[in-house]
Design a protein around this motif. Structure first.
Motif, PDB file in Angstrom:
ATOM      1  N   PRO A  75       1.240  -0.761   0.214  1.00  0.00           N
ATOM      2  CA  PRO A  75      -0.064  -0.475  -0.207  1.00  0.00           C
ATOM      3  C   PRO A  75       1.096   1.369  -0.056  1.00  0.00           C
ATOM      4  N   ILE A  76       0.257   1.986  -0.315  1.00  0.00           N
ATOM      5  CA  ILE A  76       0.866   3.836  -0.614  1.00  0.00           C
ATOM      6  C   ILE A  76       0.412   4.617   1.210  1.00  0.00           C
ATOM      7  N   ASP A  77      -0.666   4.078   1.681  1.00  0.00           N
ATOM      8  CA  ASP A  77      -1.143   4.883   2.815  1.00  0.00           C
ATOM      9  C   ASP A  77       0.224   4.748   4.206  1.00  0.00           C
ATOM     10  N   GLY A  78       0.360   6.352   3.942  1.00  0.00           N
ATOM     11  CA  GLY A  78       0.550   7.455   5.047  1.00  0.00           C
ATOM     12  C   GLY A  78       2.362   7.538   4.758  1.00  0.00           C
ATOM     13  N   GLN A  79       2.222   7.660   3.188  1.00  0.00           N
ATOM     14  CA  GLN A  79       3.926   7.831   2.127  1.00  0.00           C
ATOM     15  C   GLN A  79       3.471   9.476   2.206  1.00  0.00           C
ATOM     16  N   ASN A  80       3.853   9.723   1.718  1.00  0.00           N
ATOM     17  CA  ASN A  80       4.043  10.732   1.209  1.00  0.00           C
ATOM     18  C   ASN A  80       5.121  11.411   0.226  1.00  0.00           C
ATOM     19  N   TRP A  81       3.883  10.694  -0.974  1.00  0.00           N
ATOM     20  CA  TRP A  81       4.516  10.196  -2.610  1.00  0.00           C
ATOM     21  C   TRP A  81       4.255  11.781  -3.832  1.00  0.00           C
ATOM     22  N   THR A  82       5.347  11.931  -3.869  1.00  0.00           N
ATOM     23  CA  THR A  82       5.656  13.995  -4.718  1.00  0.00           C
ATOM     24  C   THR A  82       5.004  13.210  -6.211  1.00  0.00           C
ATOM     25  N   LYS A  83       5.437  11.884  -6.760  1.00  0.00           N
ATOM     26  CA  LYS A  83       4.357  11.825  -8.198  1.00  0.00           C
ATOM     27  C   LYS A  83       3.281  11.128  -7.722  1.00  0.00           C
ATOM     28  N   PRO A  84       2.917  10.945  -8.437  1.00  0.00           N
ATOM     29  CA  PRO A  84       1.476   9.752  -9.006  1.00  0.00           C
ATOM     30  C   PRO A  84       1.407   8.537  -8.394  1.00  0.00           C
ATOM     31  N   ALA A  85       0.999   7.847  -7.681  1.00  0.00           N
ATOM     32  CA  ALA A  85       1.853   6.588  -7.272  1.00  0.00           C
ATOM     33  C   ALA A  85       1.511   5.591  -8.417  1.00  0.00           C
ATOM     34  N   GLN A 354      14.711   1.339  -2.425  1.00  0.00           N
ATOM     35  CA  GLN A 354      13.206   1.935  -3.535  1.00  0.00           C
ATOM     36  C   GLN A 354      11.987   1.142  -3.098  1.00  0.00           C
ATOM     37  N   GLY A 355      12.213  -0.239  -2.989  1.00  0.00           N
ATOM     38  CA  GLY A 355      10.703  -0.475  -2.684  1.00  0.00           C
ATOM     39  C   GLY A 355      10.088  -0.631  -1.086  1.00  0.00           C
ATOM     40  N   HIS A 356       8.521  -0.439  -1.373  1.00  0.00           N
ATOM     41  CA  HIS A 356       8.631  -0.379  -0.618  1.00  0.00           C
ATOM     42  C   HIS A 356       8.141   1.030  -0.064  1.00  0.00           C
ATOM     43  N   LYS A 357       8.767   1.752  -0.708  1.00  0.00           N
ATOM     44  CA  LYS A 357       9.123   3.857  -0.036  1.00  0.00           C
ATOM     45  C   LYS A 357       8.364   4.431  -1.303  1.00  0.00           C
ATOM     46  N   PRO A 358       7.771   6.254  -0.851  1.00  0.00           N
ATOM     47  CA  PRO A 358       7.748   6.716  -1.133  1.00  0.00           C
ATOM     48  C   PRO A 358       7.593   6.585  -3.118  1.00  0.00           C
ATOM     49  N   ASP A 359       8.173   7.703  -3.890  1.00  0.00           N
ATOM     50  CA  ASP A 359       8.734   7.738  -5.229  1.00  0.00           C
ATOM     51  C   ASP A 359       9.889   6.932  -5.722  1.00  0.00           C
ATOM     52  N   GLU A 360       8.520   5.408  -5.153  1.00  0.00           N
ATOM     53  CA  GLU A 360       9.415   4.614  -5.643  1.00  0.00           C
ATOM     54  C   GLU A 360       9.760   4.001  -7.188  1.00  0.00           C
ATOM     55  N   PHE A 361      11.428   3.492  -7.556  1.00  0.00           N
ATOM     56  CA  PHE A 361      10.934   3.810  -8.629  1.00  0.00           C
ATOM     57  C   PHE A 361      12.466   2.648  -9.646  1.00  0.00           C
ATOM     58  N   VAL A 362      12.476   2.128 -10.072  1.00  0.00           N
ATOM     59  CA  VAL A 362      13.694   1.596 -11.356  1.00  0.00           C
ATOM     60  C   VAL A 362      14.156   2.305 -12.836  1.00  0.00           C
ATOM     61  N   SER A 363      15.381   2.524 -12.647  1.00  0.00           N
ATOM     62  CA  SER A 363      16.294   3.398 -13.126  1.00  0.00           C
ATOM     63  C   SER A 363      16.001   2.375 -14.878  1.00  0.00           C
ATOM     64  N   ALA A 364      16.025   3.659 -15.859  1.00  0.00           N
ATOM     65  CA  ALA A 364      15.974   3.164 -17.172  1.00  0.00           C
ATOM     66  C   ALA A 364      17.169   2.201 -17.467  1.00  0.00           C
ATOM     67  N   GLU A 365      18.663   2.093 -16.903  1.00  0.00           N
ATOM     68  CA  GLU A 365      19.428   1.555 -17.171  1.00  0.00           C
ATOM     69  C   GLU A 365      19.395   0.415 -16.493  1.00  0.00           C
ATOM     70  N   GLN A 366      19.373   0.194 -15.657  1.00  0.00           N
ATOM     71  CA  GLN A 366      18.542  -1.003 -14.931  1.00  0.00           C
ATOM     72  C   GLN A 366      17.512  -1.958 -15.800  1.00  0.00           C
ATOM     73  N   LEU A 367      16.471  -1.324 -16.657  1.00  0.00           N
ATOM     74  CA  LEU A 367      15.483  -1.749 -16.583  1.00  0.00           C
ATOM     75  C   LEU A 367      15.875  -2.309 -17.828  1.00  0.00           C
ATOM     76  N   ALA A 368      16.892  -1.291 -19.033  1.00  0.00           N
ATOM     77  CA  ALA A 368      17.640  -1.852 -19.949  1.00  0.00           C
ATOM     78  C   ALA A 368      18.320  -3.376 -19.847  1.00  0.00           C
ATOM     79  N   GLN A 369      19.167  -3.582 -18.799  1.00  0.00           N
ATOM     80  CA  GLN A 369      20.432  -4.387 -18.259  1.00  0.00           C
ATOM     81  C   GLN A 369      18.709  -5.765 -18.198  1.00  0.00           C
ATOM     82  N   CYS A 370      18.103  -6.089 -17.552  1.00  0.00           N
ATOM     83  CA  CYS A 370      16.923  -6.617 -17.949  1.00  0.00           C
ATOM     84  C   CYS A 370      16.814  -7.429 -18.910  1.00  0.00           C
ATOM     85  N   ASP A 371      16.253  -6.277 -19.701  1.00  0.00           N
ATOM     86  CA  ASP A 371      15.962  -6.421 -21.429  1.00  0.00           C
ATOM     87  C   ASP A 371      17.181  -7.014 -22.053  1.00  0.00           C
TER      88      ASP A 371
END
Length: 385
Positions: A75-85, A354-371
């Motif tokens: 969940p995102i409950d109680g977290q201070n997101w600055t971007k739409p979750a 980054q997991g379970h935190k507000p403004d969670e992200f994955v980098s484009a570089e990491q995603l490219a490595q996975c691809d």
């Protein structure tokens, strides 16, 4: 990469928090695979609102590789997101949104890779397994594992794509969650010594758990591949009492054991029961009904794939990694390994930092490595493994 990003955009738009249905997401994936000639198996829960998905492309034979991911998020409950979750925001080389790292980034890359594989002449099959309710204790995957256990064919290897920053993880700890119900005897607080305070029993139990943890840290089994190299015992919740002038007759605590492969959580629980026996016996002198009862509420095994296993050598070739790691957090990998005998590793884009935190992200570089890793996997499946 564009296909992966487009799929990730769609996946983040499904607010598949564990407490809510994931069926719309599963149906989206099923429709996408069907458009490429694959009819996946959908395994719903009793309500029909949640489901696992299992698909195979390539020859109908034993072997190949399974890509495994969970579709639920925390969940995102109680977290201070600055971007739409629940909208995937592309910014500064990162993809933001709940689940981007844990673990829809890998799921998106896996779906894209699976679609690509449907247009290749595979010699070994590619399997795709998507589950629900992983975040609340690897619950949903059990029905998928039951189905696979009855299947004629089984993958040779499994890659669970939890976020490891594309590091090659061969192990994680097991987890056993336990509720302890503490029974006392109510009374007026002015006469508290004539009653039996259930919260006091609970606190005595917590004291024993803390003492066991200290002993495990000092004298227990060690595995220095983990950042916390010993088995841990942790109390996460305690509850009891109605109001201050009533001695509470009931209380409970929720605690967990996260164990190394060398430690048996059931044996540790048995040791804890033995240690608190004198406490219970002393309490019974005041209130014969006094007791502490334990219930295992959830458990899943650890993963401990040998470093010399064939899957590790196979993955080193795919990723270019020559080293391995182990992770403190659990995955469904231990269940695939223990229940189905499928050699399993964990390797996926992003970081659990980054997991379970507000403004969670994955980098484009990491995603490219996975691809790139999964593209290399497809080429291996063309040649056969």
């Amino acid at each position: 990469m564009n296909q992966t990003v487009n799929i990730l955009d769609d996946l983040i738009g499904f607010a598949s928090v564990s407490r809510d249905p994931n069926r719309m997401l599963i149906d989206y994936v099923a429709d996408k695979l069907a458009s490429h000639g694959v009819n996946p198996v959908i395994i719903p829960d009793e309500s029909g609102k949640k489901a696992n998905l299992y698909a195979v492309t390539g020859p109908n034979i034993d072997g190949g590789v399974m890509l495994s991911g969970h579709t639920d998020v925390v969940p995102i409950d109680g977290q201070n997101w600055t971007k739409p979750a629940f909208t995937c925001t592309h910014e500064d080389g990162k993809y933001y949104g709940r689940g981007t790292a844990d673990m829809k980034g890998f799921v998106a890359s896996s779906i894209a890779s699976f679609i690509d594989a449907t247009h290749l002449e595979l010699t070994s099959p590619l399997h795709l397994a998507l589950s629900y309710d992983e975040e609340i204790g690897c619950i949903g995957v059990h029905s998928l594992i039951d189905m696979m256990g009855k299947s004629k064919y089984k993958p040779a290897f499994c890659i669970v794509g939890e976020p490891t920053e594309m590091g090659l993880a061969t192990g994680h700890k097991g987890k056993t969650a336990i509720r302890a119900d503490c029974q006392g005897r109510e009374g007026h607080s002015a006469l508290a010594p004539m009653a039996m305070n259930a919260l006091h029993l609970a606190c005595d139990l917590v004291s024993e758990i803390r003492q066991m943890q200290a002993e495990l840290a000092l004298h227990g089994q060690k595995d220095d591949d983990y950042n916390v190299p010993y088995t841990t015992m942790h109390v996460g919740r305690i509850e009891g009492g109605i109001q201050l002038n009533i001695v509470p007759n009931a209380a409970f605590i929720d605690f967990e054991i996260r164990n190394l492969a060398e430690d048996d959580p059931i044996a540790l629980l048995a040791s804890l029961k033995e240690r608190i026996t004198p406490i219970i016996q002393a309490a019974k002198k005041t209130a014969p009904e006094a007791d502490i009862q334990f219930t295992i509420t959830n458990t899943y095994p650890g993963l401990d794939t040998p470093k010399e296993a064939e899957i590790v050598s196979f993955m080193k070739l795919l990723t270019g990694n020559n080293s391995t790691i182990k992770m403190a957090f659990g995955t469904e990998g231990g269940l695939f390994s223990r229940n189905l005998g499928i050699p399993t590793v964990v390797c996926g884009p992003g970081s659990m930092d980054q997991g379970h935190k507000p403004d969670e992200f994955v980098s484009a570089e990491q995603l490219a490595q996975c691809d790139n890793m999964l593209a290399a996997l497809n080429q291996r499946l063309v040649k056969g493994i």
